[in-house]
Enzyme design. Structure first.
Site, PDB file in Angstrom:
ATOM      1  CE  LYS A  59      -0.254   0.146   4.900  1.00 13.79           C
ATOM      2  NZ  LYS A  59      -0.391   1.214   5.827  1.00 13.79           N
ATOM      3  CB  THR A  60       4.106   2.159   1.517  1.00 12.68           C
ATOM      4  OG1 THR A  60       3.675   1.699   2.790  1.00 12.68           O
ATOM      5  CG2 THR A  60       4.887   3.443   1.701  1.00 12.68           C
ATOM      6  CG  ASP A 245      -1.115   4.691   5.200  1.00 12.31           C
ATOM      7  OD1 ASP A 245      -1.861   3.718   4.956  1.00 12.31           O
ATOM      8  OD2 ASP A 245       0.113   4.585   5.383  1.00 12.31           O
ATOM      9  CD  GLU A 246      -1.626   2.102   8.987  1.00  8.64           C
ATOM     10  OE1 GLU A 246      -2.606   1.322   9.085  1.00  8.64           O
ATOM     11  OE2 GLU A 246      -0.454   1.704   8.928  1.00  8.64           O
ATOM     12  CD  GLN A 292      -2.592  -4.543   8.892  1.00 13.05           C
ATOM     13  OE1 GLN A 292      -1.587  -4.050   9.379  1.00 13.05           O
ATOM     14  NE2 GLN A 292      -2.719  -4.779   7.600  1.00 13.05           N
ATOM     15  NE  ARG A 667       2.874  -6.065  10.876  1.00 12.65           N
ATOM     16  CZ  ARG A 667       2.334  -5.416   9.854  1.00 12.65           C
ATOM     17  NH1 ARG A 667       2.949  -4.395   9.334  1.00 12.65           N
ATOM     18  NH2 ARG A 667       1.183  -5.802   9.342  1.00 12.65           N
TER      19      ARG A 667
END
Length: 814
Positions: A59-60, A245-246, A292, A667
């Site tokens: 996504k980044t 984002d997030e 998340q 992660r």
DNA sequence: ACTGTTATATTTTTT
DNA sequence: ATATAACAGT
């Protein structure tokens, strides 16, 4: 494509960066290596777009490429882009990556956290809201101090009204955009009415101090936009592209902010009379993953992402399901765990990286044994050339758990770095130093001023302080002004007066340095020297004070770095045209920078491709969000630790813990370790924890257990000698702990209570009547857990139902 | 006004 | 177990 609207107040890109190459990447370059949904997200035009981005789905990359695409292919002015990230570090990285693609003109984009963006807006618009642009930002500790003062003012019983609890309540209200009046209207009982009153005074005090707390930053900005439509229209005109984002971790205030900037609301149709030209909504893209969402406890609302399509009509959705980070084994494990949450949109993350290694499991005797296993395993991996220390991360649920790892790692000489925990900026000496700077920048800041008034000891005691306070209140002036006119104040001893005069002079001298445009680091050094703060530490024989001096030196170094290059760093805003009213990039900017740092901002950059083994990184699971490591140790997998005890009785909270587990598992790139301890000491008392339920939710065949519960030392009397306990080098303290562990593990509940807690934990059953020191009479509804971990739900009638940890709660069985 | 003692709370997670 | 707060003594 050309811009539809002129953008007022934006600096010209070319003029700003004459030396920078204006890079123009090709379309192919911008789309290179993207999969189909990623490409769609990058080139999408028009309607609001939700990108559902599973863990590790790139996504980044999508965000940075899209920004570059907007600038390069669609002619968007970089200054018309607002990108919101979760941390300042993420913001800096994103800016950097976009710069690599399109060159230096990208620097004038706004890439920042919600909080930083709001600060910038508020500094410019502060006049509208009636405070000065040099306002101070209060962190949690400052807020608590202020609330404590408020409680004292209101003569509240601190047993019943804890500043923390009130602050939580206030914070929730602010996240819902309620001011104290609205909050008072919603108060459902006398306790909440008192909370609302505390809210009112607290807010009044903040205003007097020319300060805002974290939640204010968001709430005030929304209130600003709502109260001044023309101001809002200006900002809408400026930001034509908004990226968040997030998104799953946004709270209501943040949602409202986005809405103000990007929604084509009905309300808008009626503001035509304001004369302002209606500005069409900015193009919005939000990126997130409901699985998340781990910040509900601070007001994040998972609904924001779930209901995006309803909130923004015509919205479109793109799903990113291919994972580029982890092995299939890791993904299958993570999918399996998160699958136990109900009511989620199913998502099937997949990877073509192959199965990779199995997950390794380990059950330790206690937390020390667990830590030893982790250390040995890292050692082994590096000996075998499979990993270096810097490839490894150790995760745990709570900060306190880092301690054992630190102790063990120090003993075996494993280099490590703890991220977060007792944060640098929260250390006493650093806070003192910053309080000086804040007082200099904004003497109305009462909390900071009082903090340093008599630090180091300069003979301005309680009595003198009270006299000034009384005088200031009477004259309706700030405390600082009271100090300046101390000779007018009645009842002050001559001796105190002299001291106050010299203190006032000290601060005024330092202020004149600011006015003279002196550098931040110089001001800080002078502050520490002239106040005598440094001298006191240097002359002290407390070994801790040595570290304090070092920390202050570190702070000066940070300030120097900032003074020399304010462009680098999280909250630098190159887009800001120089403001003639404000002093040049100075004290206020520096203070803002240090106020808004996140834990993960402290993660050291690992120089890529270096041979150095680096250090192992340790952090909480929350801090780990957004990061990735080749090797991950997920530790403390015990019911009561992770999932945390406080979540055990509550389904939504338990599901949030499970999402946290999902974050932790995903992660890992190559190797994943999970571990737990049979016995863990917390609060000085040992506890016997069952395996985390999340372990049972992993597919059995994916985990290779190096050691299981069955292989543990059996807790019989002769084992207490220590022979089964590794090297047998038990310290006296260790022995004692073992002895009490024994009683906790096998003695009857009644005996163990007395033996270790030294405090009576009443054994309660549903139906029992109890007396609580502050809630009064109540009836036990249910009891979970045993002995010192027992939690009872008790109905206190008008006070409501409380969940109490019996070990601490002042309850008496009747 | 300062110092050293004792009592008490503290541990979720963070911008 | 540790950190802070309240308290009493000098």
């Amino acid at each position: 494509m050309s811009m539809q609207f002129p953008i007022p107040g934006l600096p010209s890109v070319e003029a700003e960066e004459p030396s920078q190459k204006r890079r123009r990447p090709s379309r192919d370059e911008l789309l290179a290596g993207l999969n189909e949904p990623q490409r769609q997200a990058v080139v999408h035009e028009g309607a609001p777009l939700l990108v559902v981005a599973g863990a590790g789905s790139g996504k980044t990359r999508v965000l940075t490429r899209r920004i570059a695409w907007l600038i390069s292919e669609r002619g968007a002015h970089p200054g018309s882009i607002l990108a919101i990230t979760f941390t300042n570090k993420a913001a800096a990285e994103m800016r950097e990556r976009v710069e690599e693609l399109v060159g230096g003109r990208a620097r004038i984009m706004w890439v920042s956290t919600f909080h930083s963006a709001c600060v910038r807006i508020l500094r410019k618009e502060s006049a509208n809201l009636g405070f000065k642009s040099n306002f101070t930002i209060y962190d949690a500790a400052d807020s608590k101090r202020l609330m404590t003062l408020v409680c004292r003012d209101l003569d509240l019983d601190v047993k019943r009204f804890q500043p923390r609890a009130i602050l939580n309540w206030v914070s929730n209200a602010k996240n819902e955009l309620q001011d104290h009046e609205e909050a008072a209207k919603d108060a459902r009982n006398t306790q909440e009415e008192t909370y609302a009153e505390a809210y009112r005074i607290y807010q009044e005090r903040l205003r007097q101090a020319n300060a805002l707390d974290f939640d204010d930053l968001l709430m005030m900005t929304v209130h600003l936009f709502r109260a001044f439509p023309e101001v809002r229209e200006n900002w809408r005109r400026r930001f034509r592209h908004v990226l968040v984002d997030e998104y799953q971790d946004t709270n209501h205030a943040q949602y409202a902010l986005i809405h103000e900037l990007c929604a084509d609301s009905m309300e808008e149709l009626t503001t035509a009379e304001s004369g302002a030209e209606r500005v069409p909504p900015a193009e919005l893209m939000v990126v997130g993953d409901a699985d998340q969402s781990i910040y509900a406890f601070r007001g994040a609302n998972i609904r924001n992402i779930m209901d995006f399509e309803q909130d923004f009509p015509n919205a479109e959705t793109v799903l990113l399901e291919q994972n580029y980070r982890s092995t299939q084994t890791i993904l299958t494990a993570a999918n399996s765990v998160i699958g136990h949450n109900e009511g989620r949109k199913p998502k099937k993350l997949w990877s073509d990286a192959g199965d990779g290694a199995k997950i390794t499991g380990y059950v330790g005797d206690d937390e020390r044994d667990e830590a030893r296993f982790v250390a040995e395993e890292i050692d082994r991996l590096s000996d075998e050339g499979k990993a270096r220390a810097k490839d490894v991360a150790v995760f745990y649920r709570t900060n306190a758990q880092s301690r054992v790892f630190e102790e063990v790692f120090i003993r075996v000489g494993m280099p490590y770095k703890v991220v977060g925990g007792v944060r640098f900026y929260e250390r006493r000496e650093v806070k003192d130093a910053l309080a000086y700077l804040r007082t200099i920048a904004n003497p109305a800041d009462l909390v900071s001023l009082r903090r340093i008034l008599n630090v180091p000891k300069r003979g301005i005691g309680e009595r003198a302080e009270a006299c000034i306070d009384a005088y200031a209140t009477r004259e309706r002036i700030t405390f600082w002004e009271g100090l300046q006119q101390a000779d007018q104040a009645p009842g002050i001893a001559t001796r105190s007066l002299t001291m106050i005069r010299s203190f006032v002079e000290l601060i005024e001298q330092l202020q004149s340095m600011v006015v003279a445009g002196e550098r931040v680091d110089v001001i800080l050094e002078q502050t520490l020297t002239r106040s005598g703060y440094l001298k006191e530490l240097e002359e002290s024989d407390d070994p801790q004070d040595e570290t304090r001096v070092e920390n202050l030196a570190e702070l000066v170094a940070v300030a120097r770095e900032f003074a020399e290059d304010p462009q680098v760093g999280p909250s630098a805003d190159p887009a800001d045209e120089p403001d003639p009213d404000a002093p040049p990039p100075g004290l206020t900017d520096f203070l803002e920078r240090v106020a808004l740092v996140a834990d993960s901002d402290q993660i050291p950059d690992v120089p890529e491709g270096e041979d150095a083994p680096g250090v192992v990184t340790m952090m909480t699971l929350h801090t780990a969000k957004g990061l990735e490591f080749p090797i991950v140790f997920l530790t403390g997998l015990e019911d009561g630790v992770f999932p945390h005890m406080r979540s055990l009785g509550d389904k939504p909270e338990l599901e949030e813990e499970r999402r946290l587990a999902y974050v932790g598992l995903t992660r890992a790139r190559e190797r994943l370790y999970i571990s737990r301890a049979i016995v863990r000491s917390a609060w000085g008392a040992p506890a016997h924890n069952p395996a985390s339920r999340f372990i049972d939710e992993l597919p059995v065949d994916l985990v290779d257990w190096k050691r299981t519960a069955a292989e543990q030392t059996s807790w019989t009397r002769q084992d207490l000698g220590g022979s089964s306990y590794g090297g047998g080098s038990l310290t006296g303290r260790g022995r004692q702990q073992m002895a009490s562990r024994f009683s906790s593990a096998s003695a009857s509940a009644d005996a163990s209570k007395k033996a270790m807690a030294g405090r009576d934990v009443p054994s309660l059953d549903p139906g029992d009547r109890v007396q609580h020191d502050s809630f009064g009479l109540g009836t036990v509804i249910s009891v979970e857990g045993a002995a010192e971990k027992a939690v009872a739900s008790i109905d206190f009638g008008s006070e409501g139902v409380k969940r109490l940890l019996l070990r601490y709660a002042p309850v008496e069985k009747l």
